[in-house]
Design a protein around this motif. Structure first.
Motif, PDB file in Angstrom:
ATOM      1  N   LEU A   1       0.828  -1.207   0.000  1.00 34.37           N
ATOM      2  CA  LEU A   1       0.000   0.000   0.000  1.00 34.37           C
ATOM      3  C   LEU A   1       0.859   1.251   0.000  1.00 34.37           C
ATOM      4  CD1 LEU A   1      -2.798   1.314   0.121  1.00 34.37           C
ATOM      5  CD2 LEU A   1      -2.637   1.227   2.610  1.00 34.37           C
ATOM      6  N   ARG A   2       1.894   1.275   0.841  1.00 34.18           N
ATOM      7  CA  ARG A   2       2.753   2.458   0.901  1.00 34.18           C
ATOM      8  C   ARG A   2       3.384   2.747  -0.459  1.00 34.18           C
ATOM      9  NH1 ARG A   2       4.348   0.461   6.139  1.00 34.18           N
ATOM     10  NH2 ARG A   2       6.209  -0.500   5.199  1.00 34.18           N
ATOM     11  N   ALA A   3       3.655   1.702  -1.232  1.00 28.65           N
ATOM     12  CA  ALA A   3       4.240   1.905  -2.553  1.00 28.65           C
ATOM     13  C   ALA A   3       3.269   2.596  -3.515  1.00 28.65           C
ATOM     14  CB  ALA A   3       4.681   0.561  -3.131  1.00 28.65           C
ATOM     15  N   GLN A   4       1.969   2.512  -3.225  1.00 27.39           N
ATOM     16  CA  GLN A   4       0.961   3.145  -4.084  1.00 27.39           C
ATOM     17  C   GLN A   4       0.690   4.599  -3.698  1.00 27.39           C
ATOM     18  OE1 GLN A   4      -0.298   1.341  -6.643  1.00 27.39           O
ATOM     19  NE2 GLN A   4       0.843  -0.459  -5.964  1.00 27.39           N
ATOM     20  N   LEU A   5       1.166   5.020  -2.542  1.00 27.23           N
ATOM     21  CA  LEU A   5       0.830   6.344  -2.024  1.00 27.23           C
ATOM     22  C   LEU A   5       1.817   7.395  -2.529  1.00 27.23           C
ATOM     23  CD1 LEU A   5      -0.007   5.290   1.647  1.00 27.23           C
ATOM     24  CD2 LEU A   5      -1.643   5.864  -0.175  1.00 27.23           C
ATOM     25  N   GLN A   6       1.303   8.387  -3.219  1.00 27.95           N
ATOM     26  CA  GLN A   6       2.100   9.504  -3.720  1.00 27.95           C
ATOM     27  C   GLN A   6       1.725  10.740  -2.911  1.00 27.95           C
ATOM     28  OE1 GLN A   6       4.444   8.827  -6.123  1.00 27.95           O
ATOM     29  NE2 GLN A   6       3.695   6.708  -5.861  1.00 27.95           N
TER      30      GLN A   6
END
Length: 489
Positions: free
Chosen positions: A115-120
């Motif tokens: 999930l953190r990888a999807q957060l910009q």
């Protein structure tokens, strides 16, 4: 939900082995009813004399919304949809809930690191940072996100909305952690207890937005979205679904808007949508008054609908969900949805009782229903207001025929002393899947009082002589509900 398919063979006509057990009579020596006020809690209308205003829509947070990273799922296999729409799911042997959605895995956000990888993240003028992920399931008629939460930085705010809509639901991280703590304290375990379920917004997409303090340690953001609930039946939009919500309840159902004398009871009844292990269901429930008229939102439904705190935490309720005028398919303009879930106070399979306290105040215009915990006798007139097939509110009227003891497999005639269910035959209307948990009202004078909640039965438009079975409210009241509704001095 009604356990129609199982109870048809139990109580339907023409089944020689069980028809005697499901016929009339057999009530034993029923005590004479005591209709004194000592056995009643009066209904309470807090809006008498007050002008009502529609609740304004909730706005988005100030400032431009962050660009949402898309996460897309394909359609459900078309071959599975017809069977899913008709699927009957037993719940702990007490009844069947009608399913409207099922769990789907989301690989991209199944872990907190994913999930953190999807957060910009982008900064805001308030000195915070925001990021969003948009989840779309092709063909879904609603999407609820299952957030597996283990830790949130202090000051976290979560928002849920549809990219194409205006409505938004906002909740603090503290409230989310409080919901999970309540699940765990109630004895629920595993990922189900640690999952917070978003609302749905009536389409194939739901966005999760996170807002954190600018100096928040993102390593403390231990949250994932390993699954979502894909609605293959829409709670609101009927045209594309097999469980149509407006105008698709069976034709013998009576529009409650055609019964203005039942306006008070109608305003105490809500359609209830909830999630369990990713599967979504619809039932009916009733707001109950307490002896102090404290406006505490006590809510009565069926145990086979909601029997765990984890499921209660997912509850959303739809109020005033009825037709605009008698016998029209136009939805009342004042219909409102309440989020926030519920706290499960008492759940008991023996009388199929689920008793909750809603975590958010119900909208203006509701009525807290009265209740009667004295004796109900065979031959007593009764009525029910409910959401068959999740449709706009309908009205049924009939007579208490006998006392029964019911399980999922069978229903046996009992006595007034030992029977845990009231069995009702309808002369006007019927009930269907979606009606489960709805209250049975007993007229006393000019008022109506709750005396039971629907487990299920064999009654239908095609089987008008079949009986429906309501868990006895008086037994649940004496066992536990009085501790909240009428505590001893």
């Amino acid at each position: 939900m009604k356990f129609r398919q199982s109870m048809q063979w139990v109580c339907g006509a023409g089944v020689a082995l069980v028809v005697a057990a499901c016929g009339g009579g057999g009530g034993g020596d029923a005590p004479a009813p005591d209709m004194s006020t000592a056995n009643r809690i009066e209904p309470f209308d807090p809006t008498l004399g007050k002008a009502l205003k529609a609740a304004p829509p909730l706005p988005r947070a100030a400032g431009a919304a962050p660009k949402a990273t898309p996460v897309r799922l394909g359609p459900l296999a078309s071959a599975a949809l017809p069977s899913l729409k008709n699927k009957v799911v037993p719940s702990q042997g007490t009844g069947v809930r009608q399913q409207i959605g099922l769990a789907r895995s989301v690989a991209a956000t199944a872990t907190s690191s994913g999930l953190r990888a999807q957060l910009q993240w982008s900064p805001t003028e308030r000195g915070t940072q925001r990021a969003a992920v948009s989840f779309a399931a092709q063909g879904a008629l609603g999407v609820r996100l299952g957030l597996l939460v283990r830790a949130l930085p202090a000051g976290t705010t979560l928002r849920f909305y549809a990219q194409a809509g205006e409505a938004v639901f906002e909740v603090s991280g503290q409230e989310v952690l409080g919901t999970i703590a309540r699940n765990l304290q109630a004895g629920d375990t595993g990922d189900a207890a640690r999952t917070y379920w978003s609302p749905d917004f009536g389409g194939a997409e739901t966005t999760l937005e996170l807002e954190l303090p600018a100096n928040a340690d993102l390593a403390q953001l231990d949250i994932a979205v390993p699954s979502l609930s894909h609605f293959y039946v829409s709670p609101d939009r009927a045209a594309q679904s097999g469980l149509t919500k407006v105008g698709e309840a069976a034709t013998c159902n009576i529009d409650v808007s055609c019964r203005p004398d039942s306006s008070s009871e109608s305003r105490s009844v809500a359609r209830m949508i909830f999630v369990e292990n990713g599967s979504a269901f619809v039932c009916t429930g009733t707001l109950l008054n307490d002896a102090q008229s404290s406006s505490t939102p006590y809510f009565l439904s069926a145990n086979h609908c909601v029997s765990t705190q984890a499921a209660a935490s997912t509850v959303t309720t739809d109020w005033f969900y009825r037709s605009a005028t008698c016998n029209t398919n136009e939805v009342n303009a004042g219909a409102q949805r309440l989020y926030g879930g519920a706290t499960l106070l008492y759940a008991e399979a023996a009388t199929d009782t689920a008793f909750m306290r809603l975590n958010a105040a119900p909208p203006a215009g509701i009525v807290y229903a009265g209740s009667y915990f004295g004796a109900v006798v065979e031959g007593a007139g009764a009525l029910s207001i409910h959401h068959p097939q999740g449709d706009l509110q309908k009205y049924s009227e009939g007579v208490v025929k006998q006392f029964n003891n019911c399980t999922f497999e069978t229903c046996q005639v009992s006595t007034a002393q030992d029977g845990r269910f009231l069995s009702v035959g309808w002369s006007v209307g019927t009930t269907e899947g979606g009606s489960s948990g709805s209250s049975l009202f007993l007229p006393i004078g000019s008022k109506r009082y709750v005396v039971g909640q629907l487990l299920g039965g064999a009654a239908s438009c095609q089987n008008p002589t079949g009986y429906d079975h309501y868990g006895r409210y008086d037994l649940a009241f004496q066992a536990a509900l009085r501790n909240w509704l009428k505590p001893a001095p």
